[in-house]
Design a protein around this motif. Structure first.
Motif, PDB file in Angstrom:
ATOM      1  N   ARG A  82      -6.983  -1.376  -0.249  1.00  0.00           N
ATOM      2  CA  ARG A  82      -6.305  -1.914  -1.426  1.00  0.00           C
ATOM      3  C   ARG A  82      -5.807  -0.787  -2.310  1.00  0.00           C
ATOM      4  N   HIS A  83      -4.839  -1.122  -3.153  1.00  0.00           N
ATOM      5  CA  HIS A  83      -4.174  -0.097  -3.953  1.00  0.00           C
ATOM      6  C   HIS A  83      -4.043  -0.530  -5.411  1.00  0.00           C
ATOM      7  N   ASP A  84      -5.032  -1.285  -5.885  1.00  0.00           N
ATOM      8  CA  ASP A  84      -4.993  -1.784  -7.254  1.00  0.00           C
ATOM      9  C   ASP A  84      -6.055  -1.088  -8.106  1.00  0.00           C
ATOM     10  N   ALA A  85      -6.079  -1.420  -9.391  1.00  0.00           N
ATOM     11  CA  ALA A  85      -7.004  -0.776 -10.330  1.00  0.00           C
ATOM     12  C   ALA A  85      -8.462  -1.003  -9.947  1.00  0.00           C
ATOM     13  N   GLU A  86      -8.785  -2.189  -9.473  1.00  0.00           N
ATOM     14  CA  GLU A  86     -10.167  -2.473  -9.068  1.00  0.00           C
ATOM     15  C   GLU A  86     -10.590  -1.555  -7.923  1.00  0.00           C
ATOM     16  N   ALA A  87      -9.709  -1.344  -6.964  1.00  0.00           N
ATOM     17  CA  ALA A  87     -10.016  -0.470  -5.826  1.00  0.00           C
ATOM     18  C   ALA A  87     -10.214   0.969  -6.286  1.00  0.00           C
ATOM     19  N   GLY A 141      -6.601   2.716  10.169  1.00  0.00           N
ATOM     20  CA  GLY A 141      -5.604   2.214  11.117  1.00  0.00           C
ATOM     21  C   GLY A 141      -4.439   3.176  11.206  1.00  0.00           C
ATOM     22  N   ASP A 142      -3.212   2.647  11.184  1.00  0.00           N
ATOM     23  CA  ASP A 142      -2.045   3.524  11.244  1.00  0.00           C
ATOM     24  C   ASP A 142      -1.261   3.511   9.924  1.00  0.00           C
ATOM     25  N   SER A 143      -1.952   3.129   8.846  1.00  0.00           N
ATOM     26  CA  SER A 143      -1.325   3.034   7.533  1.00  0.00           C
ATOM     27  C   SER A 143      -1.426   4.357   6.765  1.00  0.00           C
ATOM     28  N   GLN A 144      -0.274   4.878   6.350  1.00  0.00           N
ATOM     29  CA  GLN A 144      -0.288   6.105   5.557  1.00  0.00           C
ATOM     30  C   GLN A 144      -0.954   5.896   4.196  1.00  0.00           C
ATOM     31  N   SER A 145      -0.739   4.747   3.586  1.00  0.00           N
ATOM     32  CA  SER A 145      -1.359   4.510   2.279  1.00  0.00           C
ATOM     33  C   SER A 145      -2.878   4.391   2.426  1.00  0.00           C
ATOM     34  N   ASN A 146      -3.356   3.799   3.505  1.00  0.00           N
ATOM     35  CA  ASN A 146      -4.801   3.742   3.738  1.00  0.00           C
ATOM     36  C   ASN A 146      -5.350   5.148   3.992  1.00  0.00           C
ATOM     37  N   PHE A 147      -4.584   5.956   4.720  1.00  0.00           N
ATOM     38  CA  PHE A 147      -4.992   7.340   4.961  1.00  0.00           C
ATOM     39  C   PHE A 147      -5.092   8.088   3.642  1.00  0.00           C
ATOM     40  N   ARG A 148      -4.113   7.901   2.763  1.00  0.00           N
ATOM     41  CA  ARG A 148      -4.137   8.561   1.447  1.00  0.00           C
ATOM     42  C   ARG A 148      -5.395   8.139   0.664  1.00  0.00           C
ATOM     43  N   ASN A 149      -5.726   6.842   0.717  1.00  0.00           N
ATOM     44  CA  ASN A 149      -6.933   6.364   0.042  1.00  0.00           C
ATOM     45  C   ASN A 149      -8.188   7.008   0.642  1.00  0.00           C
TER      46      ASN A 149
END
Length: 166
Positions: free
Chosen positions: A31-36, A132-140
């Motif tokens: 996830r990419h929200d404030a709670e996360a 997985g293969d998600s760049q945003s998940n990798f960044r997290n």
């Protein structure tokens, strides 16, 4: 409780389940929200504090350095594009590196140093699985790992290995 603040008989998997349950990791990585973001900060602080008792900064940096090298292969890519297969492979191959770090520590699985490295191995392996293969998940994932390292040092994590680590 032992002198390290851990429950007797607690393995790395037990410690990982207490510090970063899979549902928490899922929120942090996907996830990419404030709670996360708040959960990332809070969880990394707890993990860093726990690991600072029994893992050296160099043990964490050994793996984090590999993550930074992998991250370099994502520079300049479209943030919405999938991770290249070579990057995904390198990320997944961190799991054996973590297992090796765990295996280097002698003792029973509930020994505090072994349990702490086991917890780090389990937490990071689970987080890698969520990228997985998600760049945003990798960044997290990178942000989460960096925060663990920072809080480890903040809470007094040792800068170099002490005798008896092997």
């Amino acid at each position: 409780m032992n002198k390290y603040g851990q429950r007797r008989g607690q393995t790395g998997e037990d410690l990982a389940a207490r510090l970063a349950p899979l549902s928490t990791l899922t929120t942090i990585i996907t996830r990419h929200d404030a709670e996360a973001i708040d959960l990332l900060n809070e969880t990394a602080n707890q993990i860093g504090k726990e690991l600072s008792k029994n893992i050296t900064t160099s043990q964490i940096r050994n793996v984090f350095g590999a993550v930074r090298m992998i991250e370099q292969d994502t520079k300049g890519l479209d943030p919405e594009a999938r991770l290249p297969a070579s990057v995904h492979r390198a990320l997944v191959m961190l799991r054996p590196k973590l297992a090796y770090q765990y295996g280097r520590i002698s003792g029973n699985p509930d020994d505090p140093k072994k349990a702490a490295m086991g917890a780090m191995t389990t937490i990071l392996s689970n987080a890698i699985g969520l990228v997985g293969d998600s760049q945003s998940n990798f960044r997290n994932f990178v942000d989460f790992f960096e925060a663990i390292l920072a809080y480890h040092r903040y809470h007094g994590g040792q800068a170099n290995e002490k005798g008896g680590q092997r």
